[in-house]
Scaffold this active site. Structure first.
Site, short mmCIF file in Angstrom:
data_model
loop_
_atom_site.label_atom_id
_atom_site.label_comp_id
_atom_site.label_asym_id
_atom_site.label_seq_id
_atom_site.Cartn_x
_atom_site.Cartn_y
_atom_site.Cartn_z
N HIS A 39 1.60 -0.97 -1.70
CA HIS A 39 1.47 -0.72 -0.25
C HIS A 39 0.36 0.28 0.09
O HIS A 39 -0.57 -0.03 0.83
CB HIS A 39 2.79 -0.17 0.31
CG HIS A 39 3.98 -1.06 0.09
ND1 HIS A 39 4.23 -2.20 0.84
CD2 HIS A 39 5.01 -0.98 -0.79
CE1 HIS A 39 5.35 -2.76 0.44
NE2 HIS A 39 5.84 -2.05 -0.55
O1 RIB Z 1 7.18 1.17 2.84
C1 RIB Z 1 6.28 1.57 1.83
C2 RIB Z 1 5.94 3.01 1.95
O2 RIB Z 1 7.09 3.80 1.71
C3 RIB Z 1 4.92 3.47 0.90
O3 RIB Z 1 4.17 4.53 1.42
C4 RIB Z 1 5.78 3.95 -0.23
O4 RIB Z 1 5.11 4.95 -1.03
C5 RIB Z 1 6.90 4.58 0.52
O5 RIB Z 1 6.51 5.89 0.88
#
Ligand code: RIB
Ligand code: CA
Length: 313
Positions: free
Chosen positions: A236
């Protein structure tokens, strides 16, 4: 070249974003990294940031910030990232210097001292950044863009509707989204397409020490992702950095985005609104698609660059 500040909660995907940013010093001059409670407690995510930077023999200023959200209780994500917040690799013992000032003061000082505008990569709940904008509003004209991972306009991962970074601190997110600062939003619409395969992860483990470390971390993350139905592993946070390096691999559209802050199923919902006519109100570039092969290639190449240049222990 961009002057860059990274706010994060390592977090496997945060770590991959930091590694990739560090691999491109000619394009991204990292002024500093700040941590905030999110994936795990502030103490644990800060320890994880220290481990990554120490492993890289990096010389990047690091500061820790808020323990938790502005008005709510922190809800960490051990189910995704493990009890340490970044399970899967033993970094051994050692330390890394931590700035004495709070992340918000640290960010303010770095931004105001920078000769040019600064870009912020926001990879976590937006608590530090919201406080920065509230306590030091004068920084707004010195921030060229916030490239963030968070939200989504089609689904959630924390609840049906909401993504973790926004859900944890919706009040902070609303402050950032309505600040008027240009935002690139890598929400779940694009980040869940930005995945690396099990084969790509395995191949990392046959390369240099930094690739191997990333491969070990992602092996844990890959297994953990299976509980959420993922076949490949969405990195992500890396989208927020990849956009700064190669925006052409993404496709997106400008929207006006706000955040629902009331309790209930819509807490943390990022809703995009095209009905607002003025372009100046569409301050968020919502990324919706990515060239996955190019995304994975940029990541793997970054690790190879680090292996070729970083310290060898
Ligand atoms: O939903 C994904 C996010 O939440 C990313 O930043 C992961 O590291 C968590 O923090
Ligand atoms: Ca994160």
């Amino acid at each position: 070249m961009r002057y860059l500040l990274i706010d994060c909660d390592p977090g496997h995907d945060d770590a991959m974003a930091i590694l990739t940013a560090c691999a491109h010093p000619e394009e991204l001059k990292i002024l500093g990294i700040t941590t905030v409670g999110g994936n795990q407690t502030l103490k644990r995510v800060t320890e994880n940031a220290k481990n990554i930077l120490r492993f890289l023999c990096a010389d990047i200023p690091l500061a820790s910030g808020q323990e938790g959200p502005l008005v709510r209780r922190l809800q960490a994500a051990p189910e995704a990232h493990g009890d340490s917040g970044m399970d899967g690799f033993d970094f051994g013992t050692g330390d890394y210097p931590l700035a004495s000032e709070h992340a918000v003061t640290f960010l303010y000082e770095k931004i105001m001292a920078c000769p040019e505008k600064v870009t912020i990569a926001a990879l976590a709940p937006l608590t530090n950044l919201a406080l920065l904008l509230k306590v030091f509003p004068e920084v707004k004209e010195k921030i060229s863009c916030i490239s963030m991972m968070g939200g989504g306009i089609s689904h959630g991962n924390c609840t049906e509707l909401t993504e973790f970074n926004i859900y944890v601190d919706p009040e902070a997110a609303q402050i950032v989204f309505t600040s008027g600062i240009p935002i690139v939003m890598a929400g779940l619409d694009v980040t869940e397409k930005a995945a690396v395969t099990a084969e790509e992860i395995e191949s990392l483990k046959t390369k240099g020490r930094i690739s191997r470390m990333a491969g070990e971390l992602l092996t844990f993350y890959h297994e953990s992702g299976k509980q959420f139905g993922f076949v490949d592993s969405p990195i992500h946070d890396l989208c927020a950095v990849a956009y700064l390096l190669e925006p052409g691999m993404f496709r997106g559209e400008r929207w006006h985005v706000e955040v629902s802050t009331e309790d209930g199923p819509a807490r943390g919902l990022t809703y995009a609104d095209k009905r607002l006519a003025g372009n100046e109100q569409k301050n968020v570039l919502v990324l919706e698609d990515v060239d996955r092969d190019r995304f994975a290639g940029l990541f793997i190449e970054a690790l190879e660059r680090l292996d070729a240049s970083a310290c060898s222990r």
